[in-house]
Motif scaffolding. Structure first.
Motif, PDB file in Angstrom:
ATOM      1  N   LYS A 128      43.000  42.215  53.363  1.00 33.42           N
ATOM      2  CA  LYS A 128      44.089  42.447  52.415  1.00 33.42           C
ATOM      3  C   LYS A 128      45.459  42.134  53.013  1.00 33.42           C
ATOM      4  O   LYS A 128      46.427  41.881  52.285  1.00 33.42           O
ATOM      5  N   TYR A 129      45.560  42.137  54.335  1.00 33.70           N
ATOM      6  CA  TYR A 129      46.878  42.079  54.977  1.00 33.70           C
ATOM      7  C   TYR A 129      47.115  40.856  55.856  1.00 33.70           C
ATOM      8  O   TYR A 129      48.263  40.432  56.026  1.00 33.70           O
ATOM      9  N   VAL A 130      46.068  40.319  56.480  1.00 38.49           N
ATOM     10  CA  VAL A 130      46.257  39.368  57.563  1.00 38.49           C
ATOM     11  C   VAL A 130      46.979  38.096  57.119  1.00 38.49           C
ATOM     12  O   VAL A 130      47.758  37.525  57.886  1.00 38.49           O
ATOM     13  N   SER A 131      46.759  37.640  55.881  1.00 33.46           N
ATOM     14  CA  SER A 131      47.449  36.428  55.416  1.00 33.46           C
ATOM     15  C   SER A 131      48.958  36.621  55.397  1.00 33.46           C
ATOM     16  O   SER A 131      49.724  35.708  55.740  1.00 33.46           O
ATOM     17  N   HIS A 132      49.413  37.810  54.973  1.00 31.74           N
ATOM     18  CA  HIS A 132      50.855  38.090  54.946  1.00 31.74           C
ATOM     19  C   HIS A 132      51.430  38.031  56.360  1.00 31.74           C
ATOM     20  O   HIS A 132      52.518  37.488  56.575  1.00 31.74           O
ATOM     21  N   CYS A 133      50.700  38.600  57.319  1.00 31.43           N
ATOM     22  CA  CYS A 133      51.137  38.586  58.714  1.00 31.43           C
ATOM     23  C   CYS A 133      51.255  37.151  59.223  1.00 31.43           C
ATOM     24  O   CYS A 133      52.252  36.768  59.844  1.00 31.43           O
ATOM     25  N   ILE A 134      50.247  36.337  58.948  1.00 27.92           N
ATOM     26  CA  ILE A 134      50.247  34.943  59.406  1.00 27.92           C
ATOM     27  C   ILE A 134      51.375  34.151  58.748  1.00 27.92           C
ATOM     28  O   ILE A 134      52.076  33.373  59.415  1.00 27.92           O
ATOM     29  N   GLU A 135      51.571  34.348  57.460  1.00 27.00           N
ATOM     30  CA  GLU A 135      52.620  33.612  56.749  1.00 27.00           C
ATOM     31  C   GLU A 135      54.003  33.949  57.296  1.00 27.00           C
ATOM     32  O   GLU A 135      54.874  33.073  57.377  1.00 27.00           O
ATOM     33  N   ASP A 136      54.226  35.203  57.675  1.00 22.29           N
ATOM     34  CA  ASP A 136      55.510  35.576  58.290  1.00 22.29           C
ATOM     35  C   ASP A 136      55.739  34.783  59.565  1.00 22.29           C
ATOM     36  O   ASP A 136      56.871  34.346  59.858  1.00 22.29           O
ATOM     37  N   ILE A 137      54.698  34.602  60.348  1.00 18.93           N
ATOM     38  CA  ILE A 137      54.820  33.860  61.604  1.00 18.93           C
ATOM     39  C   ILE A 137      55.066  32.377  61.338  1.00 18.93           C
ATOM     40  O   ILE A 137      55.893  31.733  62.003  1.00 18.93           O
ATOM     41  N   LEU A 138      54.380  31.834  60.357  1.00 19.34           N
ATOM     42  CA  LEU A 138      54.549  30.411  60.032  1.00 19.34           C
ATOM     43  C   LEU A 138      55.959  30.096  59.532  1.00 19.34           C
ATOM     44  O   LEU A 138      56.410  28.951  59.615  1.00 19.34           O
ATOM     45  N   LYS A 139      56.657  31.095  59.020  1.00 20.22           N
ATOM     46  CA  LYS A 139      58.017  30.896  58.517  1.00 20.22           C
ATOM     47  C   LYS A 139      59.070  30.880  59.615  1.00 20.22           C
ATOM     48  O   LYS A 139      60.256  30.629  59.348  1.00 20.22           O
ATOM     49  N   GLN A 140      58.669  31.140  60.849  1.00 18.88           N
ATOM     50  CA  GLN A 140      59.634  31.221  61.943  1.00 18.88           C
ATOM     51  C   GLN A 140      60.341  29.881  62.165  1.00 18.88           C
ATOM     52  O   GLN A 140      59.716  28.824  62.144  1.00 18.88           O
ATOM     53  N   THR A 141      61.638  29.963  62.394  1.00 23.36           N
ATOM     54  CA  THR A 141      62.407  28.739  62.636  1.00 23.36           C
ATOM     55  C   THR A 141      62.138  28.179  64.034  1.00 23.36           C
ATOM     56  O   THR A 141      62.231  26.975  64.245  1.00 23.36           O
ATOM     57  N   PHE A 142      61.804  29.040  64.975  1.00 23.14           N
ATOM     58  CA  PHE A 142      61.468  28.611  66.335  1.00 23.14           C
ATOM     59  C   PHE A 142      59.988  28.252  66.348  1.00 23.14           C
ATOM     60  O   PHE A 142      59.131  29.095  66.055  1.00 23.14           O
ATOM     61  N   GLN A 143      59.673  27.005  66.696  1.00 26.75           N
ATOM     62  CA  GLN A 143      58.319  26.496  66.500  1.00 26.75           C
ATOM     63  C   GLN A 143      57.501  26.323  67.780  1.00 26.75           C
ATOM     64  O   GLN A 143      56.337  25.916  67.710  1.00 26.75           O
ATOM     65  N   SER A 144      58.056  26.641  68.937  1.00 26.20           N
ATOM     66  CA  SER A 144      57.293  26.481  70.181  1.00 26.20           C
ATOM     67  C   SER A 144      56.436  27.727  70.413  1.00 26.20           C
ATOM     68  O   SER A 144      56.768  28.593  71.222  1.00 26.20           O
ATOM     69  N   TYR A 145      55.346  27.809  69.690  1.00 23.71           N
ATOM     70  CA  TYR A 145      54.460  28.962  69.821  1.00 23.71           C
ATOM     71  C   TYR A 145      53.027  28.561  69.489  1.00 23.71           C
ATOM     72  O   TYR A 145      52.765  27.548  68.828  1.00 23.71           O
ATOM     73  N   GLU A 146      52.109  29.359  69.979  1.00 23.07           N
ATOM     74  CA  GLU A 146      50.725  29.317  69.535  1.00 23.07           C
ATOM     75  C   GLU A 146      50.393  30.688  68.980  1.00 23.07           C
ATOM     76  O   GLU A 146      50.863  31.705  69.494  1.00 23.07           O
ATOM     77  N   LEU A 147      49.622  30.702  67.917  1.00 22.84           N
ATOM     78  CA  LEU A 147      49.209  31.960  67.300  1.00 22.84           C
ATOM     79  C   LEU A 147      47.720  32.136  67.561  1.00 22.84           C
ATOM     80  O   LEU A 147      46.904  31.311  67.135  1.00 22.84           O
ATOM     81  N   ILE A 148      47.379  33.191  68.278  1.00 18.36           N
ATOM     82  CA  ILE A 148      45.992  33.456  68.628  1.00 18.36           C
ATOM     83  C   ILE A 148      45.487  34.623  67.790  1.00 18.36           C
ATOM     84  O   ILE A 148      45.931  35.764  67.955  1.00 18.36           O
ATOM     85  N   LEU A 149      44.580  34.330  66.879  1.00 12.79           N
ATOM     86  CA  LEU A 149      43.981  35.333  66.005  1.00 12.79           C
ATOM     87  C   LEU A 149      42.632  35.726  66.603  1.00 12.79           C
ATOM     88  O   LEU A 149      41.733  34.893  66.719  1.00 12.79           O
ATOM     89  N   VAL A 150      42.506  36.985  66.986  1.00 11.15           N
ATOM     90  CA  VAL A 150      41.275  37.456  67.626  1.00 11.15           C
ATOM     91  C   VAL A 150      40.523  38.322  66.626  1.00 11.15           C
ATOM     92  O   VAL A 150      40.849  39.498  66.418  1.00 11.15           O
ATOM     93  N   ASP A 151      39.519  37.722  65.981  1.00  6.19           N
ATOM     94  CA  ASP A 151      38.690  38.455  65.026  1.00  6.19           C
ATOM     95  C   ASP A 151      37.678  39.292  65.798  1.00  6.19           C
ATOM     96  O   ASP A 151      36.768  38.775  66.424  1.00  6.19           O
ATOM     97  N   ASP A 152      37.859  40.619  65.716  1.00  6.13           N
ATOM     98  CA  ASP A 152      37.049  41.545  66.508  1.00  6.13           C
ATOM     99  C   ASP A 152      35.800  41.992  65.736  1.00  6.13           C
ATOM    100  O   ASP A 152      35.582  43.175  65.515  1.00  6.13           O
ATOM    101  N   GLY A 153      35.013  41.025  65.304  1.00  6.63           N
ATOM    102  CA  GLY A 153      33.763  41.357  64.630  1.00  6.63           C
ATOM    103  C   GLY A 153      33.931  41.912  63.234  1.00  6.63           C
ATOM    104  O   GLY A 153      33.160  42.789  62.821  1.00  6.63           O
ATOM    105  N   SER A 154      34.905  41.409  62.481  1.00  4.97           N
ATOM    106  CA  SER A 154      35.136  41.912  61.118  1.00  4.97           C
ATOM    107  C   SER A 154      33.934  41.622  60.223  1.00  4.97           C
ATOM    108  O   SER A 154      33.347  40.538  60.269  1.00  4.97           O
TER     109      SER A 154
END
Length: 345
Positions: free
Chosen positions: A17-43
Motif C-alpha cells: 500500500k505504501y512502497v510506491s509512494h516512497c519510491i516516487e518521492d525518491i524518483l522526484k529528487q533533483t539530485f540524481q547521483s544515487y542508487e536506490l536499493i530495495l530490499v524485499d525481506d520475504g514479503s
C-alpha cells in the motif's frame, strides 16, 4: 558507470500500500547521483513485484529479494550491496517532503570531512495525512560547537538526540571502517544499539536544519501495533548492549558520561514499556533484569529524563514504571498518535 554519491537503502516488507509512494518521492529528487536499493525481506504480498517493476523501469534502482529475516538484516543486505559514498536509510512506508532532500545532504557533505549528517522529521498521521509533530528542526544549531563531545552534549541537553537510522545520512567509509552493521538478533530497537555503537566511535557529526523526512504514523506498524507480552526484551537488550559499547569505547570519561546521559532517557522509556507488561511473572522478570541498569539514573540529563527520575525516586521503580506508562499513553492520545507510538522512539 560512475559510482553514485548516495546509496538509498529501503527495507521492504508487506507494504504494498505504501512502497510506491516512497519510491516516487525518491524518483522526484533533483539530485540524481544515487542508487536506490530495495530490499524485499520475504514479503508475502505484492511488495516484491512492485520492487521488480521499478527496478526494470529505472536503471538506478536495484531490487534484492531475501527470505524474511527482519529489518536489521534487510538494512545489512542493502549496505553490502551498496556502492555509493553515502548511505541514506528510508523506511518503505515513510515519505520525503522535499524534492531537494538529497541535494541538501550533498551540499552539507561534499566538501566536509564528516561521518554522520543528522536532520529532522515531521510525524504525520496515515489516516488523516495531517502533520502531528515537527521534530529536530534545528539540528544545524549543533554546528556552533567544534567537537563531537559538545555537539552530543547539546543534543542530549535539549532532547535532540534521535537514534532512528532514517534521520541520519552516514558515510560509507565510516560505517564499513567501524563495522557498523545492524544487530540482527534485535527484532526492534535495533537503532538504539546501532547508533550508540556509532557514537562510541566519536564520529564527526554535522546537523542540518529542517524536517525533510516524513515519518508516517500507522496503526499497525511495528512501533504502533499491539505489543505481545515480553516485547520489552528487545529494548532492554539494546540498552544493555549500548551501555557495554560505551563502557568499552576508546574515549575519555567525560564523553562516556554524556553518552550515559543519553542512555538514561532510553532507560526510562524502557521502564514505561515494562509498566505495560500484562503478565505479572514477566513484569517481575523485567524489573529483575533492569536492576543492574539502575546506575544510568544518576546520569539523567534533559527535561524528560529529570522528570522521570523524580517520578521513580518518589514512587519507586515499579509504581514509577506504571506512571510513566500511563503518561506515554495519555500523551499519545492527546497528540493524536496511536496509543503505543511514543515508546518507539
Amino acid at each position: 558507470m560512475q559510482k553514485p554519491y548516495f546509496s538509498i537503502i529501503v527495507p521492504v516488507y508487506m507494504v504494498e500500500k505504501y512502497v510506491s509512494h516512497c519510491i516516487e518521492d525518491i524518483l522526484k529528487q533533483t539530485f540524481q547521483s544515487y542508487e536506490l536499493i530495495l530490499v524485499d525481506d520475504g514479503s508475502a504480498d505484492s511488495s516484491g513485484a512492485i520492487c521488480d517493476r521499478y527496478s526494470k523501469a529505472y536503471k538506478q534502482i536495484k531490487a534484492i529479494h531475501t527470505k524474511n529475516q527482519g529489518l536489521p538484516a534487510a538494512r545489512n543486505n542493502g549496505i553490502k550491496a551498496a556502492s555509493g559514498e553515502w548511505f541514506v536509510f528510508i523506511d518503505s512506508d515513510d515519505r520525503i517532503d522535499s524534492r531537494y532532500f538529497l541535494k541538501a545532504i550533498y551540499e552539507k557533505t561534499k566538501n566536509r570531512s564528516i561521518d554522520i549528517l543528522t536532520y529532522g522529521c515531521i510525524q504525520a498521521s496515515e489516516k488523516t495525512g495531517m502533520a502531528l509533530k515537527r521534530m529536530y528542526a534545528d539540528m544545524g544549531t549543533m554546528n556552533q560547537f567544534a567537537s563531537v563531545k559538545e555537539k552530543v552534549r547539546w543534543c542530549v541537553t535539549y532532547s535532540r538526540l534521535s537514534v532512528s537510522a532514517w534521520l541520519h545520512a552516514c558515510s560509507k567509509r565510516f560505517l564499513i571502517q567501524n563495522q557498523l552493521y545492524f544487530n540482527e538478533d534485535l527484532k526492534t530497537a535495533e537503532d538504539i544499539e546501532w547508533f550508540f555503537r556509532a557514537l562510541s566511535c566519536e564520529p564527526e557529526i554535522c546537523g542540518m536544519n529542517g524536517t525533510p523526512y516524513r515519518y508516517i504514523i500507522r496503526e499497525n506498524s511495528i512501533c504502533t501495533g499491539v505489543k505481545k507480552s515480553g516485547f520489552w526484551k528487545y529494548r532492554e537488550e539494546a540498552v544493555r548492549l549500548s551501555v557495554n559499547a560505551v563502557k568499552n569505547a576508546r574515549t575519555d570519561r567525560e564523553y562516556k558520561k554524556i553518552l550515559y546521559s543519553a542512555l538514561a532517557y532510553h532507560y526510562y522509556v524502557q521502564l514505561a514499556d515494562i509498566g505495560s507488561e500484562p503478565v505479572k511473572e514477566k513484569k517481575r522478570e523485567a524489573f529483575d533484569r533492569m536492576k543492574d541498569l539502575e546506575p544510568l539514573q544518576r546520569y539523567a540529563c534533559g527535561r524528560k529524563s529529570k522528570i522521570s527520575r523524580c517520578i521513580v525516586r518518589m514512587f519507586g521503580i515499579e509504581k514509577g514504571a506504571e506512571i510513566l506508562s500511563s503518561y506515554v499513553k495519555a500523551r499519545a492520545l492527546l497528540n493524536g498518535y496511536p496509543v503505543r507510538s511514543m515508546a518507539c522512539k
